[in-house]
Write a protein that holds these residues in place. Structure first.
Motif, PDB file in Angstrom:
ATOM      1  N   ILE A 287       0.852  -1.196   0.000  1.00 21.56           N
ATOM      2  CA  ILE A 287       0.000   0.000   0.000  1.00 21.56           C
ATOM      3  C   ILE A 287       0.891   1.251   0.000  1.00 21.56           C
ATOM      4  O   ILE A 287       1.051   1.916   1.023  1.00 21.56           O
ATOM      5  N   PRO A 288       1.491   1.555  -1.153  1.00 23.19           N
ATOM      6  CA  PRO A 288       2.492   2.617  -1.237  1.00 23.19           C
ATOM      7  C   PRO A 288       1.960   4.017  -0.956  1.00 23.19           C
ATOM      8  O   PRO A 288       2.740   4.919  -0.652  1.00 23.19           O
ATOM      9  N   ARG A 289       0.661   4.221  -1.045  1.00 19.02           N
ATOM     10  CA  ARG A 289       0.111   5.566  -0.851  1.00 19.02           C
ATOM     11  C   ARG A 289      -0.363   5.812   0.571  1.00 19.02           C
ATOM     12  O   ARG A 289      -0.895   6.885   0.860  1.00 19.02           O
ATOM     13  N   ASP A 290      -0.206   4.843   1.449  1.00 15.52           N
ATOM     14  CA  ASP A 290      -0.636   5.010   2.833  1.00 15.52           C
ATOM     15  C   ASP A 290       0.376   5.882   3.570  1.00 15.52           C
ATOM     16  O   ASP A 290       1.543   5.517   3.727  1.00 15.52           O
ATOM     17  N   GLY A 291      -0.071   7.025   4.050  1.00 15.69           N
ATOM     18  CA  GLY A 291       0.836   7.972   4.697  1.00 15.69           C
ATOM     19  C   GLY A 291       1.431   7.458   5.987  1.00 15.69           C
ATOM     20  O   GLY A 291       2.598   7.736   6.301  1.00 15.69           O
ATOM     21  N   GLU A 292       0.657   6.705   6.761  1.00 16.61           N
ATOM     22  CA  GLU A 292       1.163   6.214   8.033  1.00 16.61           C
ATOM     23  C   GLU A 292       2.201   5.116   7.849  1.00 16.61           C
ATOM     24  O   GLU A 292       3.119   4.998   8.648  1.00 16.61           O
ATOM     25  N   VAL A 293       2.074   4.320   6.799  1.00 18.60           N
ATOM     26  CA  VAL A 293       3.105   3.313   6.514  1.00 18.60           C
ATOM     27  C   VAL A 293       4.416   4.011   6.177  1.00 18.60           C
ATOM     28  O   VAL A 293       5.481   3.658   6.700  1.00 18.60           O
ATOM     29  N   ALA A 294       4.334   5.028   5.333  1.00 14.14           N
ATOM     30  CA  ALA A 294       5.533   5.797   4.984  1.00 14.14           C
ATOM     31  C   ALA A 294       6.097   6.494   6.214  1.00 14.14           C
ATOM     32  O   ALA A 294       7.320   6.553   6.409  1.00 14.14           O
ATOM     33  N   GLY A 295       5.204   7.015   7.047  1.00 15.34           N
ATOM     34  CA  GLY A 295       5.658   7.695   8.257  1.00 15.34           C
ATOM     35  C   GLY A 295       6.376   6.753   9.206  1.00 15.34           C
ATOM     36  O   GLY A 295       7.418   7.103   9.780  1.00 15.34           O
ATOM     37  N   LEU A 296       5.827   5.547   9.387  1.00 18.20           N
ATOM     38  CA  LEU A 296       6.477   4.590  10.279  1.00 18.20           C
ATOM     39  C   LEU A 296       7.833   4.168   9.734  1.00 18.20           C
ATOM     40  O   LEU A 296       8.804   4.059  10.482  1.00 18.20           O
ATOM     41  N   LEU A 297       7.915   3.943   8.429  1.00 16.94           N
ATOM     42  CA  LEU A 297       9.201   3.568   7.842  1.00 16.94           C
ATOM     43  C   LEU A 297      10.218   4.690   8.040  1.00 16.94           C
ATOM     44  O   LEU A 297      11.369   4.434   8.428  1.00 16.94           O
ATOM     45  N   ALA A 298       9.807   5.927   7.813  1.00 13.26           N
ATOM     46  CA  ALA A 298      10.716   7.052   8.021  1.00 13.26           C
ATOM     47  C   ALA A 298      11.165   7.132   9.470  1.00 13.26           C
ATOM     48  O   ALA A 298      12.350   7.352   9.765  1.00 13.26           O
ATOM     49  N   LEU A 299      10.228   6.948  10.390  1.00 13.63           N
ATOM     50  CA  LEU A 299      10.553   6.992  11.818  1.00 13.63           C
ATOM     51  C   LEU A 299      11.586   5.934  12.180  1.00 13.63           C
ATOM     52  O   LEU A 299      12.585   6.220  12.859  1.00 13.63           O
ATOM     53  N   MET A 300      11.362   4.705  11.727  1.00 18.47           N
ATOM     54  CA  MET A 300      12.296   3.624  12.029  1.00 18.47           C
ATOM     55  C   MET A 300      13.677   3.909  11.451  1.00 18.47           C
ATOM     56  O   MET A 300      14.703   3.696  12.115  1.00 18.47           O
TER      57      MET A 300
END
Length: 409
Positions: A225-238
């Protein structure tokens, strides 16, 4: 068999195999209880035999094969599982090790099975931490700030619910993903946190196997789900937190706080990737979620060449946004740390003291109070707070850091 005791006995060098073996057994037999028990028995056999026989050339394949045999033995003892016994017998001994490319899918299936919306959110997170992260019940209980017995019951009930509801072992369809992804992200974040600062006293203070696995699985979710903002946010956080790993523990085994870290030792590639993801989310123009805000906070920290250059007003503003989304005492405590840099330790201490009833058994609460009291020149009270923080902390590197600070008062 006490699965938690067996897991504690596994040597650190092979503990990362836990999730892979559980995932393989869950796929083969379609039962989480059988998967976990088979993995536990295989590891128990390894603990018994490997010191005498030596570690096999392919430890993962050995553990998987042994777990398969243990599972079949259990199924044979349960006469009502005739169909599963026949299916398992066909795989007995002749089942070759799965190619490495299949491991990702197996783990992902196991994560999504444990995070089914039929389970309460806390149960989803706890079960996945146990089955996928390989954390002990005691470690999970500490992450949730609850008693170990209560957490054990929660995990047992979650597995029974999966069995009773016949929840399938698979990655859900695209339409089903939104209903499950929030639980999956919560799980991966807690797995990462346990690796970032392990709660157990008998493990490495920083567990790269867990942080790397959480990042890898989050990348897989982002591909789904490449457009999910929270997935991208969690990856950036990690990524932004993982970038600091090499600078977080001193050669003597003491935790190094963010303001004392050698920023030249940070992983510039991971920092750059994390910053790019944060910028992408800002450009999207959507209201940020919890993980996106946390990633933005870490982006501010990792943008400063020196701790003194940190834009604390921006950090506090971001925490103000986060508090509106997640008014938890942990978030309030972290916000107070930033407030101390902006408005001074006295203002921050007043905010921290308001959390006493909710965080009385949380070591970071007492560590934060100790530091603020130290900065205010209240040495005796600071020492008492450090003592309580040391008593509650389980991480050896953190205990060493807290002890040094207390002794330097």
């Amino acid at each position: 068999m006490n699965v938690a005791d067996v897991q504690e006995a596994i040597t650190q060098a092979h503990r990362e195999e836990w999730a892979r073996v559980v995932a393989t057994m869950a796929k083969r037999f379609g039962d989480l209880d059988i998967a976990e028990e088979a993995a536990a028995e295989a590891f128990a056999t390894a603990v018994e035999r490997w010191p005498a026989d030596g570690v096999p050339p392919n430890p993962g394949a050995w553990l998987t094969t042994t777990a398969g045999r243990k599972a079949i033995d259990r199924i044979r003892r349960e006469s009502r599982r005739d169909d599963k016994q026949k299916e398992a017998q066909m795989l007995y001994d002749d089942d070759p090790p799965e190619p490495l490319g299949a491991i990702d899918d197996e783990r992902l299936r196991l994560v999504f099975t444990c995070c089914h919306p039929a389970l309460a959110m806390e149960s989803r997170v706890a079960l996945t931490l146990r089955m996928v992260g390989g954390l002990t019940v005691a470690e999970i209980a500490r992450a949730f700030l609850v008693q170990e017995s209560a957490m054990g019951q929660r995990i047992t009930r979650a597995k029974a619910k999966i069995k009773g509801a016949r929840i399938p072992y698979r990655v859900p369809s695209a339409e089903d993903l939104p209903a499950r992804v929030s639980g999956v992200l919560a799980v991966l974040f807690l797995v990462f946190n346990e690796g970032y600062l392990a709660t157990g006293s008998d493990t490495d203070p920083v567990r790269h196997d867990l942080t790397a696995e959480a990042i890898r699985l989050t990348r897989l979710i982002r591909a789904l789900i490449p457009r999910d903002g929270e997935v991208a946010g969690l990856l950036a956080l990690m990524l932004l937190i993982e970038a600091r790993r090499a600078a977080r523990v001193s050669p003597s085994g003491e935790l190094i706080t963010l303001d004392e870290q050698d920023r030249a030792a940070w992983d510039a590639t991971l920092v750059a990737e994390g910053h790019r993801l944060v910028r992408e989310r800002l450009a999207a123009g959507e209201a940020p979620g919890r993980y996106q805000i946390l990633a933005a906070i870490n982006a501010v920290h990792t943008s400063a060449r020196d701790a003194r250059d940190t834009d604390w007003s921006q950090v506090v503003a971001l925490y103000d946004q986060l508090v509106r989304l997640d008014p938890s005492p942990i978030v309030a405590l972290n916000r107070a740390v930033a407030v101390a840099e902006l408005d001074g330790p006295e203002v921050a201490l007043a905010a921290v003291d308001r959390l006493a009833d909710k965080l009385a058994d949380y070591h970071a609460y007492h560590a934060t109070r100790a530091d603020l009291l130290r900065r205010l020149g209240r040495g005796e009270q600071s020492r008492a707070a450090y003592d309580r923080a040391i008593e509650l902390a389980g991480n050896t590197a953190e205990i060493a850091s807290l002890t040094r600070r207390r002794d330097h008062l």
